[in-house]
Every structure is written in C-alpha cells, then in structure tokens.
Motif scaffolding. Structure first.
Motif, PDB file in Angstrom:
ATOM      1  N   HIS A 125      63.073  10.552  38.596  1.00 29.60           N
ATOM      2  CA  HIS A 125      63.315   9.531  37.577  1.00 29.60           C
ATOM      3  C   HIS A 125      64.776   9.075  37.457  1.00 29.60           C
ATOM      4  O   HIS A 125      65.041   8.033  36.864  1.00 29.60           O
ATOM      5  N   LEU A 126      65.696   9.834  38.011  1.00 25.98           N
ATOM      6  CA  LEU A 126      67.099   9.456  37.910  1.00 25.98           C
ATOM      7  C   LEU A 126      67.708   9.070  39.258  1.00 25.98           C
ATOM      8  O   LEU A 126      68.675   8.316  39.307  1.00 25.98           O
ATOM      9  N   PHE A 127      67.159   9.613  40.330  1.00 26.20           N
ATOM     10  CA  PHE A 127      67.628   9.284  41.678  1.00 26.20           C
ATOM     11  C   PHE A 127      66.430   8.801  42.486  1.00 26.20           C
ATOM     12  O   PHE A 127      65.476   9.539  42.681  1.00 26.20           O
ATOM     13  N   CYS A 128      66.487   7.566  42.965  1.00 27.53           N
ATOM     14  CA  CYS A 128      65.354   7.030  43.717  1.00 27.53           C
ATOM     15  C   CYS A 128      65.844   6.229  44.906  1.00 27.53           C
ATOM     16  O   CYS A 128      66.844   5.513  44.802  1.00 27.53           O
ATOM     17  N   PRO A 129      65.168   6.322  46.056  1.00 32.47           N
ATOM     18  CA  PRO A 129      65.547   5.499  47.204  1.00 32.47           C
ATOM     19  C   PRO A 129      65.184   4.054  46.959  1.00 32.47           C
ATOM     20  O   PRO A 129      64.303   3.748  46.171  1.00 32.47           O
ATOM     21  N   ALA A 130      65.865   3.158  47.655  1.00 31.86           N
ATOM     22  CA  ALA A 130      65.612   1.721  47.466  1.00 31.86           C
ATOM     23  C   ALA A 130      64.597   1.190  48.459  1.00 31.86           C
ATOM     24  O   ALA A 130      64.143   0.065  48.333  1.00 31.86           O
ATOM     25  N   ASP A 131      64.241   1.990  49.474  1.00 28.46           N
ATOM     26  CA  ASP A 131      63.418   1.458  50.546  1.00 28.46           C
ATOM     27  C   ASP A 131      61.923   1.694  50.357  1.00 28.46           C
ATOM     28  O   ASP A 131      61.143   1.583  51.289  1.00 28.46           O
ATOM     29  N   ASN A 132      61.517   2.054  49.159  1.00 29.53           N
ATOM     30  CA  ASN A 132      60.082   2.154  48.889  1.00 29.53           C
ATOM     31  C   ASN A 132      59.817   1.797  47.433  1.00 29.53           C
ATOM     32  O   ASN A 132      60.737   1.444  46.693  1.00 29.53           O
ATOM     33  N   ARG A 133      58.575   1.908  47.011  1.00 31.13           N
ATOM     34  CA  ARG A 133      58.189   1.449  45.676  1.00 31.13           C
ATOM     35  C   ARG A 133      58.557   2.424  44.565  1.00 31.13           C
ATOM     36  O   ARG A 133      58.351   2.138  43.387  1.00 31.13           O
ATOM     37  N   VAL A 162      52.099 -10.465  28.444  1.00 28.63           N
ATOM     38  CA  VAL A 162      51.902 -10.021  29.826  1.00 28.63           C
ATOM     39  C   VAL A 162      52.277  -8.546  29.948  1.00 28.63           C
ATOM     40  O   VAL A 162      51.570  -7.763  30.597  1.00 28.63           O
ATOM     41  N   LEU A 163      53.355  -8.156  29.310  1.00 31.06           N
ATOM     42  CA  LEU A 163      53.775  -6.753  29.340  1.00 31.06           C
ATOM     43  C   LEU A 163      52.743  -5.849  28.677  1.00 31.06           C
ATOM     44  O   LEU A 163      52.440  -4.760  29.174  1.00 31.06           O
ATOM     45  N   LYS A 164      52.191  -6.301  27.557  1.00 29.82           N
ATOM     46  CA  LYS A 164      51.156  -5.507  26.887  1.00 29.82           C
ATOM     47  C   LYS A 164      49.976  -5.262  27.818  1.00 29.82           C
ATOM     48  O   LYS A 164      49.456  -4.146  27.906  1.00 29.82           O
ATOM     49  N   VAL A 165      49.563  -6.328  28.498  1.00 23.27           N
ATOM     50  CA  VAL A 165      48.440  -6.217  29.428  1.00 23.27           C
ATOM     51  C   VAL A 165      48.819  -5.332  30.609  1.00 23.27           C
ATOM     52  O   VAL A 165      48.083  -4.419  30.994  1.00 23.27           O
ATOM     53  N   MET A 166      49.960  -5.606  31.198  1.00 25.12           N
ATOM     54  CA  MET A 166      50.421  -4.882  32.370  1.00 25.12           C
ATOM     55  C   MET A 166      50.496  -3.376  32.137  1.00 25.12           C
ATOM     56  O   MET A 166      50.159  -2.567  33.006  1.00 25.12           O
ATOM     57  N   LEU A 167      50.920  -2.989  30.929  1.00 25.36           N
ATOM     58  CA  LEU A 167      51.177  -1.581  30.640  1.00 25.36           C
ATOM     59  C   LEU A 167      49.984  -0.859  30.032  1.00 25.36           C
ATOM     60  O   LEU A 167      50.102   0.285  29.604  1.00 25.36           O
ATOM     61  N   MET A 168      48.823  -1.526  30.013  1.00 25.69           N
ATOM     62  CA  MET A 168      47.614  -0.868  29.529  1.00 25.69           C
ATOM     63  C   MET A 168      47.201   0.297  30.429  1.00 25.69           C
ATOM     64  O   MET A 168      46.633   1.286  29.974  1.00 25.69           O
ATOM     65  N   ASP A 169      47.477   0.134  31.727  1.00 21.10           N
ATOM     66  CA  ASP A 169      46.948   1.078  32.700  1.00 21.10           C
ATOM     67  C   ASP A 169      47.921   1.153  33.882  1.00 21.10           C
ATOM     68  O   ASP A 169      48.461   0.134  34.315  1.00 21.10           O
ATOM     69  N   THR A 170      48.131   2.360  34.376  1.00 17.72           N
ATOM     70  CA  THR A 170      49.073   2.553  35.481  1.00 17.72           C
ATOM     71  C   THR A 170      48.696   1.712  36.691  1.00 17.72           C
ATOM     72  O   THR A 170      49.556   1.090  37.330  1.00 17.72           O
ATOM     73  N   ASP A 171      47.421   1.679  37.025  1.00 16.34           N
ATOM     74  CA  ASP A 171      46.990   0.925  38.200  1.00 16.34           C
ATOM     75  C   ASP A 171      47.045  -0.583  37.969  1.00 16.34           C
ATOM     76  O   ASP A 171      47.253  -1.352  38.912  1.00 16.34           O
ATOM     77  N   LEU A 172      46.851  -1.013  36.727  1.00 14.49           N
ATOM     78  CA  LEU A 172      46.970  -2.441  36.426  1.00 14.49           C
ATOM     79  C   LEU A 172      48.424  -2.868  36.612  1.00 14.49           C
ATOM     80  O   LEU A 172      48.713  -3.927  37.193  1.00 14.49           O
ATOM     81  N   ALA A 174      50.557  -1.441  38.607  1.00 11.42           N
ATOM     82  CA  ALA A 174      50.810  -1.413  40.043  1.00 11.42           C
ATOM     83  C   ALA A 174      50.271  -2.662  40.727  1.00 11.42           C
ATOM     84  O   ALA A 174      50.896  -3.218  41.647  1.00 11.42           O
ATOM     85  N   THR A 175      49.106  -3.127  40.268  1.00  9.60           N
ATOM     86  CA  THR A 175      48.507  -4.337  40.843  1.00  9.60           C
ATOM     87  C   THR A 175      49.424  -5.535  40.649  1.00  9.60           C
ATOM     88  O   THR A 175      49.559  -6.390  41.537  1.00  9.60           O
ATOM     89  N   ILE A 176      50.066  -5.609  39.498  1.00 10.85           N
ATOM     90  CA  ILE A 176      50.918  -6.755  39.185  1.00 10.85           C
ATOM     91  C   ILE A 176      52.327  -6.617  39.765  1.00 10.85           C
ATOM     92  O   ILE A 176      52.882  -7.567  40.320  1.00 10.85           O
ATOM     93  N   VAL A 177      52.898  -5.435  39.681  1.00 10.20           N
ATOM     94  CA  VAL A 177      54.306  -5.239  40.057  1.00 10.20           C
ATOM     95  C   VAL A 177      54.484  -4.836  41.514  1.00 10.20           C
ATOM     96  O   VAL A 177      55.466  -5.220  42.154  1.00 10.20           O
ATOM     97  N   GLU A 178      53.542  -4.081  42.061  1.00  7.56           N
ATOM     98  CA  GLU A 178      53.795  -3.413  43.340  1.00  7.56           C
ATOM     99  C   GLU A 178      52.926  -3.883  44.497  1.00  7.56           C
ATOM    100  O   GLU A 178      52.874  -3.216  45.535  1.00  7.56           O
ATOM    101  N   ARG A 179      52.214  -4.988  44.349  1.00  5.78           N
ATOM    102  CA  ARG A 179      51.355  -5.447  45.432  1.00  5.78           C
ATOM    103  C   ARG A 179      51.937  -6.705  46.066  1.00  5.78           C
ATOM    104  O   ARG A 179      51.671  -7.815  45.610  1.00  5.78           O
ATOM    105  N   PRO A 180      52.744  -6.569  47.108  1.00  3.07           N
ATOM    106  CA  PRO A 180      53.405  -7.737  47.710  1.00  3.07           C
ATOM    107  C   PRO A 180      52.443  -8.762  48.268  1.00  3.07           C
ATOM    108  O   PRO A 180      52.740  -9.953  48.294  1.00  3.07           O
ATOM    109  N   THR A 181      51.268  -8.345  48.747  1.00  2.25           N
ATOM    110  CA  THR A 181      50.325  -9.318  49.297  1.00  2.25           C
ATOM    111  C   THR A 181      49.803 -10.241  48.207  1.00  2.25           C
ATOM    112  O   THR A 181      49.660 -11.451  48.404  1.00  2.25           O
ATOM    113  N   LEU A 182      49.516  -9.680  47.043  1.00  2.00           N
ATOM    114  CA  LEU A 182      49.024 -10.500  45.941  1.00  2.00           C
ATOM    115  C   LEU A 182      50.099 -11.464  45.466  1.00  2.00           C
ATOM    116  O   LEU A 182      49.819 -12.611  45.119  1.00  2.00           O
TER     117      LEU A 182
END
Length: 261
Positions: A125-133, A162-172, A174-182
């Motif tokens: 949570h404090l140190f993260c690489p930049a080359d992945n999600r 949008v934030l309320k909806v987005m943060l309802m569920d971890t996978d939701l 991820a679908t919005i923030v972390e899916r480059p194809t979408l």
C-alpha cells in the motif's frame, strides 16, 4: 512543485523493511527525514495542497469514505497529469509523509504485530511498481486519485455518483478503472451511464448484485458483469472506437434483453 522519494532511498527502505516496521506501525518516519533534499526531490510546475490531504477521512464503523476521499485527493493534486500519476515515487513520498496517518488507518494490517503481515501491507500500500495495475489498485493515494480521475473523465457532471457506483464492489471498480480494452472507446462511457441508470432506479438494484459465476451456476438476471461481457462481445464485431455513445447504448439495450436467454 511535487516531491518524489529518491529511488535509492526507496530501495534502501525496502531492502531493510523489517528494521522500519515499528516506524510504520506508529506512523512516525521522522528518523528517515524524507522531506530533506538528500532523500527526496522536487519537480514540476505545480504542487499539492497538503492542507487538503490532511482532511482525508479515516474509516469509521465500516465506512471507508472512499467517494469523498477520492475527490479530496484529486483536488489536492490539481493539474496532475496521468503520466505523472504513474510514478510511484511521488505517491510513496506523500503516503509516507502527509498521508501517513490516513494510510495506517485505512490499511490496518500495517499495524499488525505479525512482522510478515505488516511488511506485506507496507510494501503493497505504500510502495508500488508503476508497470502494473497494483499502483492504481493498492497504493493509498494513487488508488483514490485514479478513482476520481476516471469518474470525472467519464461523467464530469455526475462524478460523485459515478464514484458511488464504482466503489460498490471491488470487481465493478476494476471493470471501470483497470480494463484497458473497455476504455479504448466510447464503450466505457456507455457502461458507466448504464450503471447510473440502474443506480437512479434503485441504489440497491439487482444489477449490482453480481457474484462471481461458479461452475454449473446459472446466472438469472442481467448484472454489471453481464453488461461488461456483452460490450466486449459487441466490440469483437463492431468497431466501437468510431461508434457514437448513443449507438452503443442502443445496441446494449437491444442485446441485454436477450443476453441470458
């Protein structure tokens, strides 16, 4: 200007992580003197509103306050570019300084008496690489900034909803923030608008009740997972990059009614 922890300092801390665990548990890293030019450096034409970062709301009674905190972090880093937001050294610096107390409150494993659990949480949570999600997913501040950045870019007028909806569920999320194809097309905006329509009908709409499918399990209603899969399927046939949002929305509505048949 923005400040960044120096790479050699970050590497030194990570190499000797166990010797610093009590500092992290007590959210007191004054011994590291991270604010000095010896351990961090400034860069860029704009800075960060440190006073705003100090107003981050700690979790309470199960409420993580991520909607409000996401907007706070985004506003605190006004003018930040997406290129800059991919640099973990900047996020690490502010997570270890101004936002250290919030970081520990948000991710309580950092205060674990178990050294292995504590070290794992600190690195995650404090140190993260930049080359992945992982940066967008797990870093204390980067996660919040990207939440708001995506919400504002997709629907500026309703970013809070949008934030309320987005943060309802971890996978939701991820679908919005972390899916480059979408997010390579207007499909992203349509997906969010479709979610908002369901949210406006009922914040507890069954559309958002989308457990992971298991072997042999029959999905009985159209969920956000169904909508994301359907959009991906449509993208395999139609060129969504040149199709208007209205046309994509019509296609989604047309196909959704028979998707589970």
């Amino acid at each position: 200007m923005l400040r960044y922890i120096k790479s050699n300092v970050q590497k030194r801390i990570l190499k000797n992580i166990k010797s610093y665990l009590n500092n992290f548990r007590d959210f007191n890293l004054s011994d590291l003197n991270l604010e000095s030019d010896e351990n961090s450096f400034g860069s860029g034409d704009h800075g960060v509103n440190l006073a705003a970062l100090e107003t981050l709301i700690n979790p309470s009674s199960g409420n993580l306050f991520e909607t409000d905190n996401s907007l706070t972090v985004h506003e605190a880093f006004a003018g930040l570019t997406r290129y800059q937001a991919h640099d973990p050294r900047m996020w690490t610096y502010y997570s270890l300084t101004t936002a250290m107390e919030y970081s520990v409150a948000r991710y309580q494993q950092i205060q674990s008496d178990d050294d292995e659990k504590c070290a794992k949480a600190v690195i995650k949570h404090l140190f993260c690489p930049a080359d992945n999600r992982m940066l967008k997913r797990n870093n204390t501040l980067a996660r919040l900034w990207w939440n708001a950045e995506i919400a504002k870019s997709l629907h500026p007028q309703r970013s809070h909803d949008v934030l309320k909806v987005m943060l309802m569920d971890t996978d939701l999320r991820a679908t919005i923030v972390e899916r480059p194809t979408l997010f390579a097309s207007n499909a992203a905006r349509v997906f969010v608008e479709y979610c908002l329509e369901k949210f406006d009908e009922n914040p507890n709409h069954k559309f958002f009740n989308a457990p992971r499918a298991r072997s042999g399990q029959v999905v009985t209603h159209f969920t956000y997972r169904s909508a994301a899969r359907l959009l991906n399927q449509l993208g395999g046939y139609f060129d969504l990059t040149v199709m208007s949002s209205e046309k994509i929305h019509d296609l989604l509505n047309e196909k959704a009614s028979t998707y589970l048949s």
